[in-house]
Design a protein around this motif. Structure first.
Motif, short mmCIF file in Angstrom:
data_model
loop_
_atom_site.label_atom_id
_atom_site.label_comp_id
_atom_site.label_asym_id
_atom_site.label_seq_id
_atom_site.Cartn_x
_atom_site.Cartn_y
_atom_site.Cartn_z
N LYS A 1 -19.12 0.82 -25.27
CA LYS A 1 -19.04 -0.19 -26.32
C LYS A 1 -18.25 -1.43 -25.94
N LEU A 2 -17.76 -1.49 -24.72
CA LEU A 2 -16.89 -2.60 -24.34
C LEU A 2 -17.65 -3.91 -24.21
N VAL A 3 -16.98 -5.01 -24.51
CA VAL A 3 -17.50 -6.35 -24.23
C VAL A 3 -17.05 -6.72 -22.83
N THR A 4 -18.02 -6.99 -21.98
CA THR A 4 -17.74 -7.20 -20.56
C THR A 4 -18.46 -8.43 -20.04
N SER A 5 -18.04 -8.89 -18.88
CA SER A 5 -18.64 -9.99 -18.12
C SER A 5 -18.30 -11.34 -18.71
N ARG A 6 -18.50 -12.38 -17.93
CA ARG A 6 -18.24 -13.75 -18.39
C ARG A 6 -19.23 -14.17 -19.46
N TYR A 7 -20.27 -13.35 -19.66
CA TYR A 7 -21.25 -13.65 -20.71
C TYR A 7 -20.91 -12.96 -22.02
N ASP A 8 -19.74 -12.32 -22.10
CA ASP A 8 -19.34 -11.59 -23.30
C ASP A 8 -20.46 -10.64 -23.74
N THR B 1 -22.50 -6.66 -22.83
CA THR B 1 -22.22 -5.23 -22.82
C THR B 1 -22.97 -4.60 -21.65
N ALA B 2 -22.61 -3.38 -21.34
CA ALA B 2 -23.36 -2.65 -20.32
C ALA B 2 -24.83 -2.51 -20.72
N LEU B 3 -25.08 -2.34 -22.01
CA LEU B 3 -26.46 -2.18 -22.49
C LEU B 3 -27.26 -3.45 -22.24
N ILE B 4 -26.70 -4.61 -22.54
CA ILE B 4 -27.41 -5.86 -22.30
C ILE B 4 -27.70 -6.02 -20.81
N LEU C 1 -26.22 -1.78 -30.32
CA LEU C 1 -27.61 -2.18 -30.08
C LEU C 1 -27.83 -3.67 -30.24
N ASP C 2 -27.11 -4.29 -31.14
CA ASP C 2 -27.41 -5.67 -31.53
C ASP C 2 -26.32 -6.66 -31.16
N HIS C 3 -25.48 -6.30 -30.20
CA HIS C 3 -24.46 -7.24 -29.75
C HIS C 3 -25.13 -8.52 -29.25
N VAL C 4 -24.57 -9.66 -29.61
CA VAL C 4 -25.09 -10.95 -29.18
C VAL C 4 -24.09 -11.55 -28.18
N ASN C 5 -24.54 -11.83 -26.97
CA ASN C 5 -23.63 -12.38 -25.97
C ASN C 5 -23.50 -13.90 -26.11
N ASN C 6 -22.75 -14.53 -25.22
CA ASN C 6 -22.51 -15.96 -25.39
C ASN C 6 -23.68 -16.83 -24.93
N LEU C 7 -24.75 -16.20 -24.45
CA LEU C 7 -26.02 -16.89 -24.24
C LEU C 7 -26.88 -16.84 -25.50
N GLY D 1 -36.89 2.28 -30.50
CA GLY D 1 -36.75 3.64 -31.03
C GLY D 1 -35.36 3.93 -31.58
N ALA D 2 -34.36 3.26 -31.01
CA ALA D 2 -32.98 3.47 -31.46
C ALA D 2 -32.65 2.64 -32.69
N GLY D 3 -33.56 1.73 -33.07
CA GLY D 3 -33.32 0.94 -34.28
C GLY D 3 -32.75 -0.44 -34.04
N ALA D 4 -32.93 -0.99 -32.84
CA ALA D 4 -32.43 -2.34 -32.58
C ALA D 4 -33.10 -3.35 -33.52
N ASN D 5 -32.34 -4.35 -33.91
CA ASN D 5 -32.85 -5.39 -34.80
C ASN D 5 -33.79 -6.31 -34.03
N LEU D 6 -35.04 -6.38 -34.48
CA LEU D 6 -36.05 -7.17 -33.78
C LEU D 6 -36.20 -8.56 -34.34
N GLN D 7 -35.37 -8.91 -35.32
CA GLN D 7 -35.48 -10.22 -35.96
C GLN D 7 -34.35 -11.16 -35.60
N LEU D 8 -33.47 -10.74 -34.70
CA LEU D 8 -32.40 -11.63 -34.24
C LEU D 8 -32.98 -12.64 -33.27
N ALA D 9 -32.66 -13.91 -33.49
CA ALA D 9 -33.25 -15.00 -32.71
C ALA D 9 -32.30 -15.48 -31.63
#
Length: 226
Positions: free
Chosen positions: A123-130, A132-135, A156-162, A189-197
């Motif tokens: 769950k950590l926020v990582t990298s210069r792009y803020d 996650t490992a999942l992203i 699932l729905d973390h938004v990075n700085n891009l 399948g995990a329920g990620a939000n598909l409407q985030l722009a």
């Protein structure tokens, strides 16, 4: 090719392109103590040094701890020994990567499994792009890693700085092929939000259509994406 596509996309957006950096051969040759033992996977040496009082989270010039080094080197028993000795699994090196993200980017499912079993967080926020490992895993199409991280509770729905989510990165930095399709399927399948722009207001379905990724378009449409 995937790495080149990422660099070109980020450069075109005027964004930094440096990512995690494993120890260079010269750094490895200069390692001593815990860092050297971690690189070699020498568990008895690690245990002797730790018993003698060597600091488990000592860092090299790039901020890498022995745990980071063992993870880069895929030395799983060394990873296990270090975590069991109290190594900080949430520690970030100077590029802001933790061990979980290092394993995720390397598509190293076995080392990732060891880390997660030992209690490392997905769950950590990582990298210069803020991000996650999942992203990071999603943009590379590391579908097995993605499934492990989802099971470990990665956001699932973390938004990075891009202004990209894992779903968006699987599309805009992916190649539309089988592994990126499997990655997208796992996220859906995990329920990620598909409407985030994204920052331009484009949602995943539009992004997939714009790239001609028919299989991804079909997955998104079947899941009700607009």
């Amino acid at each position: 090719m995937k790495r080149r596509a990422l660099l070109l996309t980020l450069a075109a957006a005027g964004l930094p392109v440096a990512a995690q950096v494993p120890p260079a051969p010269a750094e490895i040759a200069a390692y001593q103590g815990l860092h050297a033992a971690a690189q070699r996977g020498d568990v008895p040496a690690l245990q002797r040094l730790l018993k003698a009082g060597a600091p488990v989270d000592a860092t090299d010039a790039a901020g890498r701890t022995p745990l980071h080094v063992a993870t880069f080197a895929r030395q799983r028993e060394a990873v296990r020994a270090l975590v069991q000795a109290g190594a900080d699994t949430a520690r970030l090196e100077h590029g802001r990567y933790d061990a979980v993200t290092i394993a995720a980017v390397a598509d190293d499912e076995e080392t990732l499994r060891v880390l997660l079993q030992l209690g490392a967080s997905a769950k950590l926020v990582t990298s210069r792009y803020d991000g996650t490992a999942l992203i990071a895993a999603a943009h590379l199409g590391h579908d097995g890693v993605v499934r492990q991280l989802i099971a470990a509770g990665a956001p699932l729905d973390h938004v990075n700085n891009l202004h990209w989510t894992a779903v968006i990165e699987a599309i805009v930095l992916g190649d539309g092929g089988a592994r990126h399709q499997a990655t997208l399927k796992a996220l859906i399948g995990a329920g990620a939000n598909l409407q985030l722009a994204d920052r331009q207001g484009q949602m995943p379905l539009a992004l997939a259509k714009a790239r001609g990724y028919g299989a991804m378009v079909a997955l998104l449409e079947q899941a009700g994406a607009r």
